[in-house]
Scaffold this active site. Structure first.
Site: not given
Ligand SMILES: NC(=O)c1ccc[n+]([C@@H]2O[C@H](COP(=O)([O-])OP(=O)(O)OC[C@H]3O[C@@H](n4cnc5c(N)ncnc54)[C@H](OP(=O)(O)O)[C@@H]3O)[C@@H](O)[C@H]2O)c1
Length: 324
Positions: A57
């Site tokens: 990351y």
């Molecule tokens: N193992 C893997 O292959 C893999 C892949 C992807 C991710 N990950 C892990 O999973 C974590 C989360 O993944 P992700 O960030 O892709 O997905 P997510 O948590 O499903 O979505 C994040 C998105 O949702 C928005 N969001 C979050 N809370 C919100 C709210 N209350 N209202 C409106 N929008 C909101 C965020 O915007 P804002 O920033 O504006 O809040 C961001 O754009 C990562 O940080 C990482 O640690 C792992």
């Protein structure tokens, strides 16, 4: 905050894991150390004790930021998870994969960036088709014996791959994967077919990534591109994929239930996760303190069985996303 026991690890983790993929400088929507600190500190104030990062990351910056902030807290209370498989920087020979050489090098680098002696949960980020499972598991087993990791977990893969890995651990008497970090949310439920029942039977902790559909479930489906991260120039925009298989209708139903309960869409999508029988702790990614607070408040939402059925009803099987 509510806590749960993470699979067979025996570790108590908050029902929300803070995803740290948004800390660093690689993408325009990422937060620098000062901004990241604000989110991590607020998460700890709210009782979050579970953090997920990866070596790759923002080329290691996410681990550095997390480590710097956690250094001011009691390490014993925090559960830190990181990953190995993808390269930090350029993909030169042995920079990526799950060979013993890569794992040993990357683990030492992760420990240094985190400023820690041991990692609570060390996860393989994907399968490495070029390394036999025995080789990877032997390297992880040695790392545990040396006290560099406490538990091993893994991430998105086919169920038959996980079965092969679990059988190898058992046959060879090696460390076994105790957690699965997979792609799972109300608009993407392919994991319910085999992976989640397998995890349930094997007492493997389930910590879904992308629980908000990477933003898709947090706002009306036609508004995603208006956000910084949703801009296709800035991030692989998942909207077209999630719109398949009933996704648009699910998005509309999330909007409807949010209005009925007087909460936000993101909170409905997370309440679905918190109430899900398979999920231990969704990994929430956010760049906003307000959104983090919403995620914690959503633990209080009580979706009825008919709400859950209403959200799930339009779903149709769809192609796999996130194994590659
Ligand atoms: N193992 C893997 O292959 C893999 C892949 C992807 C991710 N990950 C892990 O999973 C974590 C989360 O993944 P992700 O960030 O892709 O997905 P997510 O948590 O499903 O979505 C994040 C998105 O949702 C928005 N969001 C979050 N809370 C919100 C709210 N209350 N209202 C409106 N929008 C909101 C965020 O915007 P804002 O920033 O504006 O809040 C961001 O754009 C990562 O940080 C990482 O640690 C792992």
């Amino acid at each position: 905050m509510e806590y749960t026991t993470l699979g067979s690890t025996g570790m108590d983790v908050s029902q929300i894991c803070l995803g740290c993929m948004s800390f660093g400088s690689e993408e325009p929507w990422m937060l620098d150390e000062e901004e990241g600190r604000e989110i991590i500190e607020r998460a700890i104030d709210l009782g979050v004790n579970f953090f997920d990062t990866a070596n790759a990351y923002s080329d290691g910056e996410s681990e550095e930021i997390l480590g710097d902030v956690l250094a001011d807290y009691d390490r014993d209370e925090q559960v830190v998870a990181t990953k190995v498989r993808f390269p930090v920087g350029e993909d030169t020979p042995n920079a990526s994969g799950l060979s013993r050489k890569t794992i040993e090098q990357e683990l030492d680098d992760s420990l240094e960036r985190l400023g820690m002696d041991t990692i609570d949960l060390y996860q393989t980020h994907r399968v490495d088709p070029n390394t036999p499972p025995e080789t990877t598991l032997e390297a992880l087993d040695d790392a545990r014996r040396r006290g560099k990791i406490r538990h091993a977990g893994t991430s998105s893969m086919w169920t038959h791959d996980l079965v092969e890995q679990l059988r190898t651990s058992e046959r060879e008497g090696l460390i076994g994967y105790e957690t699965m970090q997979n792609h799972y949310h109300v608009a993407y439920r392919e994991e319910e077919r085999d992976m989640l029942p397998l995890c349930d039977k094997e007492d493997i902790g389930v910590i879904p990534w992308g629980p908000l559909g990477q933003g898709f479930l947090a706002r009306p489906f036609d508004e995603l591109e208006r956000t910084n991260r949703g801009d296709p120039e800035n991030f692989h925009n998942p909207t077209p994929e999630y719109e398949r298989g009933g996704g648009k209708e699910i998005n509309e139903r999330v909007q409807e239930l949010a209005a009925d309960h007087g909460v936000t869409m993101a909170q409905i999508a997370l309440a679905w996760q918190y109430q899900n029988e398979y999920v231990d702790a969704p990994i929430v990614g956010t760049t906003s303190v307000e959104h983090l607070e919403e995620a914690v408040e959503a633990l209080e939402i009580d979706l009825s069985a008919s709400d859950v059925a209403y959200l799930e009803e339009p779903y149709e099987p769809q192609p796999i996303i996130g194994h590659e």
